[in-house]
Every structure is written in structure tokens, then in C-alpha cells.
Scaffold this motif. Structure first.
Motif, mmCIF file in Angstrom:
data_model
loop_
_atom_site.group_PDB
_atom_site.id
_atom_site.type_symbol
_atom_site.label_atom_id
_atom_site.label_comp_id
_atom_site.label_asym_id
_atom_site.label_seq_id
_atom_site.Cartn_x
_atom_site.Cartn_y
_atom_site.Cartn_z
ATOM 1 N N MET A 191 0.854 -1.161 0.000
ATOM 2 C CA MET A 191 0.000 0.000 0.000
ATOM 3 C C MET A 191 0.906 1.232 0.000
ATOM 4 O O MET A 191 1.888 1.284 0.731
ATOM 5 C CB MET A 191 -0.880 -0.029 1.243
ATOM 6 C CG MET A 191 -1.731 1.167 1.439
ATOM 7 S SD MET A 191 -2.711 0.940 2.937
ATOM 8 C CE MET A 191 -3.935 2.133 2.647
ATOM 9 N N VAL A 192 0.560 2.204 -0.817
ATOM 10 C CA VAL A 192 1.327 3.446 -0.878
ATOM 11 C C VAL A 192 0.374 4.627 -0.699
ATOM 12 O O VAL A 192 -0.613 4.751 -1.417
ATOM 13 C CB VAL A 192 2.075 3.588 -2.225
ATOM 14 C CG1 VAL A 192 2.823 4.907 -2.279
ATOM 15 C CG2 VAL A 192 3.024 2.426 -2.436
ATOM 16 N N ALA A 246 0.772 -5.034 9.362
ATOM 17 C CA ALA A 246 2.064 -5.737 9.412
ATOM 18 C C ALA A 246 1.926 -7.228 9.735
ATOM 19 O O ALA A 246 2.598 -8.052 9.102
ATOM 20 C CB ALA A 246 2.999 -5.055 10.405
ATOM 21 N N PRO A 247 1.056 -7.628 10.664
ATOM 22 C CA PRO A 247 0.940 -9.059 10.948
ATOM 23 C C PRO A 247 0.486 -9.898 9.748
ATOM 24 O O PRO A 247 0.686 -11.108 9.723
ATOM 25 C CB PRO A 247 -0.111 -9.124 12.068
ATOM 26 C CG PRO A 247 -0.088 -7.785 12.704
ATOM 27 C CD PRO A 247 0.248 -6.832 11.589
ATOM 28 N N TYR A 248 -0.096 -9.245 8.755
ATOM 29 C CA TYR A 248 -0.563 -9.943 7.555
ATOM 30 C C TYR A 248 0.445 -9.865 6.410
ATOM 31 O O TYR A 248 0.155 -10.288 5.296
ATOM 32 C CB TYR A 248 -1.907 -9.365 7.105
ATOM 33 C CG TYR A 248 -2.951 -9.424 8.191
ATOM 34 C CD1 TYR A 248 -3.628 -10.608 8.469
ATOM 35 C CD2 TYR A 248 -3.237 -8.297 8.950
ATOM 36 C CE1 TYR A 248 -4.571 -10.669 9.481
ATOM 37 C CE2 TYR A 248 -4.178 -8.342 9.965
ATOM 38 C CZ TYR A 248 -4.846 -9.527 10.230
ATOM 39 O OH TYR A 248 -5.775 -9.594 11.231
ATOM 40 N N GLY A 249 1.614 -9.305 6.700
ATOM 41 C CA GLY A 249 2.642 -9.192 5.676
ATOM 42 C C GLY A 249 2.378 -8.097 4.658
ATOM 43 O O GLY A 249 2.955 -8.100 3.574
ATOM 44 N N ILE A 250 1.519 -7.159 4.999
ATOM 45 C CA ILE A 250 1.204 -6.054 4.090
ATOM 46 C C ILE A 250 2.029 -4.839 4.497
ATOM 47 O O ILE A 250 1.959 -4.375 5.632
ATOM 48 C CB ILE A 250 -0.300 -5.709 4.115
ATOM 49 C CG1 ILE A 250 -1.112 -6.929 3.674
ATOM 50 C CG2 ILE A 250 -0.590 -4.496 3.233
ATOM 51 C CD1 ILE A 250 -2.608 -6.769 3.847
ATOM 52 N N ALA A 251 2.835 -4.347 3.578
ATOM 53 C CA ALA A 251 3.680 -3.184 3.839
ATOM 54 C C ALA A 251 2.960 -1.909 3.427
ATOM 55 O O ALA A 251 2.188 -1.901 2.466
ATOM 56 C CB ALA A 251 4.988 -3.304 3.064
ATOM 57 N N VAL A 252 3.220 -0.867 4.142
ATOM 58 C CA VAL A 252 2.631 0.441 3.851
ATOM 59 C C VAL A 252 3.752 1.463 3.768
ATOM 60 O O VAL A 252 4.631 1.500 4.627
ATOM 61 C CB VAL A 252 1.626 0.866 4.946
ATOM 62 C CG1 VAL A 252 1.037 2.222 4.647
ATOM 63 C CG2 VAL A 252 0.519 -0.175 5.092
ATOM 64 N N ALA A 253 3.727 2.288 2.743
ATOM 65 C CA ALA A 253 4.710 3.361 2.577
ATOM 66 C C ALA A 253 3.965 4.674 2.368
ATOM 67 O O ALA A 253 2.952 4.712 1.675
ATOM 68 C CB ALA A 253 5.610 3.087 1.382
#
Length: 70
Positions: free
Chosen positions: A1-2, A38-45
Motif C-alpha cells: 500500500m502506498v 504488518a501481521p498480515y505481511g502487508i507493507a505500507v509506505a
């Protein structure tokens, strides 16, 4: 996600305070998503771009004090 915010979130926008406040919210939302996903391995920038040469900001880009504004 950005998330795409603005430098206004960190530097303020004296001519457009609502814009700056909205960008603060975008970055805060990104931080909250980063922690919760984060616990689901989804990164956010979150990206805080600078100025783009548009009609709204052209006068600010031409001022001499611009050189001090990273």
C-alpha cells in the motif's frame, strides 16, 4: 500500500492550511495501517512529495527564498 501525501504535512502550508492538515491525516492513516496490517505481511509506505510546477504554486517556486526550502 502506498499513501501519497505532501511536504505540507511536515512543513505547514500557510497559504492552504486545510491542505496541510489533510496531508497530515494521510500520513497518520498510513502509520496506523502499517501497524495494523504488518501481521498480515502487508507493507505500507507514505510518500511526501515536494512541489510540482502547477498554476497554484508557480509563484512560490519563483521566489528567492525557495532555495532554502528543501
Amino acid at each position: 500500500m502506498v499513501d501519497i501525501g505532501s511536504r505540507g504535512a511536515f512543513r505547514g502550508e500557510p497559504d492552504h492550511p486545510a491542505h496541510g492538515a489533510a496531508k497530515v491525516a494521510v500520513h497518520a492513516l498510513g502509520q496506523s495501517f502499517a501497524v495494523s496490517l504488518a501481521p498480515y505481511g502487508i507493507a505500507v509506505a507514505s510518500v511526501a512529495s515536494g512541489f510540482f510546477a502547477t498554476e497554484r504554486v508557480s509563484s512560490r517556486l519563483e521566489r528567492p527564498e525557495r532555495s532554502r526550502d528543501p
